[in-house]
Design an enzyme around this catalytic site. Structure first.
Site, PDB file in Angstrom:
ATOM      1  N   ASP A 279      98.128 -49.710  -9.345  1.00 30.43           N
ATOM      2  CA  ASP A 279      99.468 -50.290  -9.302  1.00 30.43           C
ATOM      3  C   ASP A 279      99.494 -51.715  -9.845  1.00 30.43           C
ATOM      4  O   ASP A 279     100.570 -52.273 -10.069  1.00 30.43           O
ATOM      5  CB  ASP A 279     100.016 -50.287  -7.873  1.00 30.43           C
ATOM      6  CG  ASP A 279     100.710 -48.974  -7.538  1.00 30.43           C
ATOM      7  OD1 ASP A 279     101.078 -48.253  -8.476  1.00 30.43           O
ATOM      8  OD2 ASP A 279     100.874 -48.674  -6.351  1.00 30.43           O
ATOM      9  N   ASN A 280      98.325 -52.300 -10.046  1.00 30.88           N
ATOM     10  CA  ASN A 280      98.250 -53.655 -10.598  1.00 30.88           C
ATOM     11  C   ASN A 280      97.751 -53.656 -12.037  1.00 30.88           C
ATOM     12  O   ASN A 280      97.305 -54.684 -12.542  1.00 30.88           O
ATOM     13  CB  ASN A 280      97.330 -54.534  -9.744  1.00 30.88           C
ATOM     14  CG  ASN A 280      97.949 -54.867  -8.400  1.00 30.88           C
ATOM     15  OD1 ASN A 280      99.161 -54.752  -8.217  1.00 30.88           O
ATOM     16  ND2 ASN A 280      97.130 -55.283  -7.454  1.00 30.88           N
TER      17      ASN A 280
ATOM     18  N   ASP B 275     100.562 -59.219 -11.340  1.00 30.58           N
ATOM     19  CA  ASP B 275     100.373 -59.323  -9.885  1.00 30.58           C
ATOM     20  C   ASP B 275      99.247 -60.278  -9.509  1.00 30.58           C
ATOM     21  O   ASP B 275      98.134 -59.870  -9.189  1.00 30.58           O
ATOM     22  CB  ASP B 275     100.137 -57.940  -9.262  1.00 30.58           C
ATOM     23  CG  ASP B 275     101.403 -57.096  -9.288  1.00 30.58           C
ATOM     24  OD1 ASP B 275     102.469 -57.647  -9.601  1.00 30.58           O
ATOM     25  OD2 ASP B 275     101.329 -55.906  -8.992  1.00 30.58           O
TER      26      ASP B 275
ATOM     27  N   ARG C 177     103.490 -49.638 -14.586  1.00 39.73           N
ATOM     28  CA  ARG C 177     102.074 -49.671 -14.240  1.00 39.73           C
ATOM     29  C   ARG C 177     101.504 -48.253 -14.280  1.00 39.73           C
ATOM     30  O   ARG C 177     102.237 -47.270 -14.264  1.00 39.73           O
ATOM     31  CB  ARG C 177     101.877 -50.231 -12.823  1.00 39.73           C
ATOM     32  CG  ARG C 177     102.484 -51.619 -12.629  1.00 39.73           C
ATOM     33  CD  ARG C 177     103.548 -51.598 -11.523  1.00 39.73           C
ATOM     34  NE  ARG C 177     104.259 -52.875 -11.416  1.00 39.73           N
ATOM     35  CZ  ARG C 177     103.759 -53.959 -10.839  1.00 39.73           C
ATOM     36  NH1 ARG C 177     102.564 -53.906 -10.285  1.00 39.73           N
ATOM     37  NH2 ARG C 177     104.446 -55.063 -10.794  1.00 39.73           N
TER      38      ARG C 177
ATOM     39  N   ASP D 202     109.476 -57.467   5.044  1.00 34.47           N
ATOM     40  CA  ASP D 202     110.774 -58.114   4.823  1.00 34.47           C
ATOM     41  C   ASP D 202     111.041 -58.431   3.353  1.00 34.47           C
ATOM     42  O   ASP D 202     112.120 -58.891   2.999  1.00 34.47           O
ATOM     43  CB  ASP D 202     110.899 -59.379   5.678  1.00 34.47           C
ATOM     44  CG  ASP D 202     109.844 -60.433   5.344  1.00 34.47           C
ATOM     45  OD1 ASP D 202     109.209 -60.326   4.275  1.00 34.47           O
ATOM     46  OD2 ASP D 202     109.662 -61.357   6.156  1.00 34.47           O
ATOM     47  N   GLY D 203     110.038 -58.220   2.491  1.00 31.13           N
ATOM     48  CA  GLY D 203     110.255 -58.406   1.061  1.00 31.13           C
ATOM     49  C   GLY D 203     110.316 -59.844   0.602  1.00 31.13           C
ATOM     50  O   GLY D 203     110.680 -60.128  -0.536  1.00 31.13           O
TER      51      GLY D 203
ATOM     52  N   ARG E 180     109.626 -63.638 -12.325  1.00 31.49           N
ATOM     53  CA  ARG E 180     108.610 -63.190 -13.265  1.00 31.49           C
ATOM     54  C   ARG E 180     109.279 -62.483 -14.439  1.00 31.49           C
ATOM     55  O   ARG E 180     110.280 -61.791 -14.265  1.00 31.49           O
ATOM     56  CB  ARG E 180     107.636 -62.226 -12.581  1.00 31.49           C
ATOM     57  CG  ARG E 180     106.978 -62.802 -11.351  1.00 31.49           C
ATOM     58  CD  ARG E 180     105.867 -61.903 -10.840  1.00 31.49           C
ATOM     59  NE  ARG E 180     106.361 -60.605 -10.384  1.00 31.49           N
ATOM     60  CZ  ARG E 180     105.563 -59.634  -9.935  1.00 31.49           C
ATOM     61  NH1 ARG E 180     104.241 -59.815  -9.932  1.00 31.49           N
ATOM     62  NH2 ARG E 180     106.064 -58.492  -9.515  1.00 31.49           N
TER      63      ARG E 180
END
Length: 401
Positions: free
Chosen positions: A146-147, A156, A76, A11-12, A69
């Protein structure tokens, strides 16, 4: 918020606990001097969001929140990997050229040579970031590509943690508990693994292996040099010599022979007397707050610790540093206050009830991590209490934390 082509049916939305953790930690890291993204604001949404914290079939509704943020870029390593995986070389080049022109313009116009210099600088920035993690005892917890920020920023904040007892194999991530891939001691090597993946992704832009390997060597060289200097700084040694290496290696072993709080040990080390006539008790007294159980090292642990302290103080005398100058130098790199998970969890408990004052108070303390702050010492600079050893959010965290 809501389903998108990339949301994997989620749901984000974010919950309060994870939002507080990201908000506080990104700001704490900034004030510690660690390269990081920042947090501009933390807002409660008033909605309830259903989450299964440990993915064990026990979902529950929790207060929702939003963190704003900020960073110069959120690019990335993974953004380039996916394009290489789809063999979309045109878009790969477009994204690489965009990053160079926008964030690395000092390297010049994109070219094969510039792509290699770009990789070398990303390696250098990543090495600097990881060494700072190691300096303050931070464990990211989920270092996939991805981090990993293209700019060498900590990004992240999920299942992160801070070393309580000094343990190279410690990881805060429950899903990493079996393999411990992302544990504290593995962070330098995992970062290099990620850089190799990034180098593989941009290979089509270079077309040759050797210049990419040369660029990757930057990471190893910079990491080793920076890490050695970092340990020397933490010990208050002004000039690093090769003969200091055994002293540093033995210290890391001494820290592990009994449960020792890393932050409190290094902070107390600045107050260890260096004069040759210091007694055993005088040498140990500034460090006693760092030990868990027993409160003072016993038997062979005590003897090995004292033997190291004698070697250490002899090295300090050899250098001839003024005691006050040494203490100031050490306290500038060894924080007194770090965002221990149990402190964050106590603030979360209040925030979930609608009271943000504990978050505000903790944030203010973390804005001055190297100051003594005697009025905050008892509450915020103590080692982890026993009740926090096994409590969710204090010791056990997941990617949903």
């Amino acid at each position: 918020a809501g389903p998108t082509p990339y949301s994997r049916t989620a749901d984000g939305r974010a919950v309060m606990r994870s939002s507080v953790r990201e908000f506080l930690c990104s700001e704490a890291m900034f004030h510690l001097g660690v390269p990081t993204t920042r947090a501009l604001s933390l807002v409660s949404t008033g909605d309830q969001v259903v989450r299964d914290m440990f993915y064990d079939g026990n979902p529950k509704a929790e207060p929702g929140a939003v963190v704003c943020r900020v960073a110069p870029s959120f690019l990335r390593f993974g953004n380039y990997e996916i394009l290489a995986a789809y063999d979309d070389q045109a878009l790969l080049k477009q994204l690489a050229d965009y990053a160079i022109k926008t964030h690395f313009s000092h390297l010049g116009e994109p070219s094969v040579e510039v792509y290699c210099r770009w990789l070398a600088e990303i390696c250098d920035r990543t090495a600097a970031m990881v060494v700072e993690w190691m300096r303050v005892g931070f464990v990211h917890g989920v270092m996939n590509t991805d981090n990993m920020s293209l700019l060498g920023l900590t990004i992240d904040y999920g299942p992160y943690g801070w070393l309580e007892g000094y343990e190279l194999r410690w990881t805060p991530n429950t899903t990493d508990a079996s393999g411990r891939r992302y544990c504290y001691g593995n962070q330098p090597s995992v970062a290099f693994w990620n850089l190799v993946r990034f180098a593989n992704a941009i290979f089509p832009l270079v077309g040759a292996v050797e210049p990419l390997e040369d660029a990757l060597q930057t990471y190893t060289d910079q990491l080793n040099n920076r890490h050695r200097q970092m340990l020397a700084d933490k010990l208050g040694v002004a000039v690093v010599v090769e003969q200091d290496d055994p002293l540093m290696v033995e210290l890391l072993k001494v820290l592990q022979i009994t449960e020792t709080d890393m932050t409190l040990f290094y902070r107390g080390l600045a107050d260890v007397p260096s004069d040759q006539g210091a007694t055993d008790e005088q040498l140990l007294e500034p460090l006693l707050a760092a030990y868990y159980a027993p409160d003072e090292p016993q038997n062979e642990i005590r003897e090995r610790t004292l033997a190291w302290l004698r070697r250490y103080t002899a090295r300090i005398r050899e250098e001839g540093s003024d005691a006050g100058e040494r203490r100031a130098r050490m306290n500038a790199v060894n924080p007194k206050f770090v965002l221990r998970n149990y402190l964050a969890q106590l603030a979360i408990d209040e925030a979930e009830k609608g009271d943000g004052s504990a978050v505000d108070a903790l944030l203010e303390v973390m804005r001055h991590p190297y100051d003594d702050q005697p009025e905050n010492e008892a509450q915020y600079a103590a080692k982890r209490p026993e009740w926090a050893r096994d409590r969710p959010g204090c010791s056990m965290l997941s990617c949903s934390s």
